[in-house]
Motif scaffolding. Sequence first.
Motif, mmCIF file in Angstrom:
data_model
loop_
_atom_site.group_PDB
_atom_site.id
_atom_site.type_symbol
_atom_site.label_atom_id
_atom_site.label_comp_id
_atom_site.label_asym_id
_atom_site.label_seq_id
_atom_site.Cartn_x
_atom_site.Cartn_y
_atom_site.Cartn_z
ATOM 1 N N HIS A 121 -38.368 33.605 108.658
ATOM 2 C CA HIS A 121 -39.429 34.604 108.306
ATOM 3 C C HIS A 121 -38.872 34.813 107.240
ATOM 4 C CE1 HIS A 121 -41.483 34.541 111.822
ATOM 5 N NE2 HIS A 121 -40.154 34.542 112.515
ATOM 6 N N GLN A 122 -37.532 34.706 106.378
ATOM 7 C CA GLN A 122 -36.901 35.259 104.719
ATOM 8 C C GLN A 122 -38.229 34.825 104.115
ATOM 9 O OE1 GLN A 122 -35.025 31.168 103.388
ATOM 10 N NE2 GLN A 122 -36.206 31.725 101.863
ATOM 11 N N ALA A 123 -39.234 35.471 104.243
ATOM 12 C CA ALA A 123 -40.108 36.020 102.985
ATOM 13 C C ALA A 123 -40.230 37.780 103.634
ATOM 14 C CB ALA A 123 -41.303 35.149 102.951
ATOM 15 N N TRP A 124 -40.184 37.592 105.085
ATOM 16 C CA TRP A 124 -39.837 39.017 105.279
ATOM 17 C C TRP A 124 -38.987 39.905 105.508
ATOM 18 C CZ3 TRP A 124 -44.444 41.864 105.797
ATOM 19 C CH2 TRP A 124 -45.958 41.049 105.977
ATOM 20 N N TRP A 125 -37.905 39.187 105.551
ATOM 21 C CA TRP A 125 -36.657 39.411 105.028
ATOM 22 C C TRP A 125 -36.570 40.049 103.558
ATOM 23 C CZ3 TRP A 125 -33.051 41.096 108.666
ATOM 24 C CH2 TRP A 125 -33.592 41.143 110.093
ATOM 25 N N ASP A 126 -36.783 39.468 103.211
ATOM 26 C CA ASP A 126 -36.801 39.693 101.111
ATOM 27 C C ASP A 126 -37.214 40.909 100.825
ATOM 28 O OD1 ASP A 126 -34.604 37.725 100.787
ATOM 29 O OD2 ASP A 126 -35.939 36.195 100.217
ATOM 30 N N ALA A 127 -39.484 40.497 101.573
ATOM 31 C CA ALA A 127 -39.341 42.061 101.419
ATOM 32 C C ALA A 127 -39.071 43.478 101.060
ATOM 33 C CB ALA A 127 -40.860 41.651 101.531
ATOM 34 N N GLY A 128 -38.590 43.214 102.989
ATOM 35 C CA GLY A 128 -37.955 44.588 103.274
ATOM 36 C C GLY A 128 -36.958 44.852 102.070
#
Length: 130
Positions: free
Chosen positions: A87-94
Amino acid sequence: MKYYDPRTVSGLEMNTLWDGVFHTVCWIAVLLGLAVLYSRVTHNRRAVWTSPVLWGWMLTGWGLFNLVEGLLDHQILGIHHVHGGPHQAWWDAGFLVLGGLFLAGGHLLRRGGRPFDPGTPAEYGEGRRA
């Protein structure tokens, strides 16, 4: 200059080390800037430290730093991510959203505050000399 591939353990360790050095230098620069500000203020220090303009600029700077660092390191270069894994894309987006919120909140805080001239004595009723 040697390239350290972030997909290898040694590359990840090296990139993490230099990212930490970079963040340390940034924090030292912030602390030095605050020390210079503190040393320059001679009248009504409390008004400076409680000024929405000062805190608005600090939030603006923090948000801008997070946006630039997040876009450059996380998205463009892919050096590291906020939290690796599925889920790294979500963390980066957050992280980018949080940077944007800091930037917008800092801007609103600065707009709502009154500029303060630290070189002039406080007017009656505005507080005591700190």
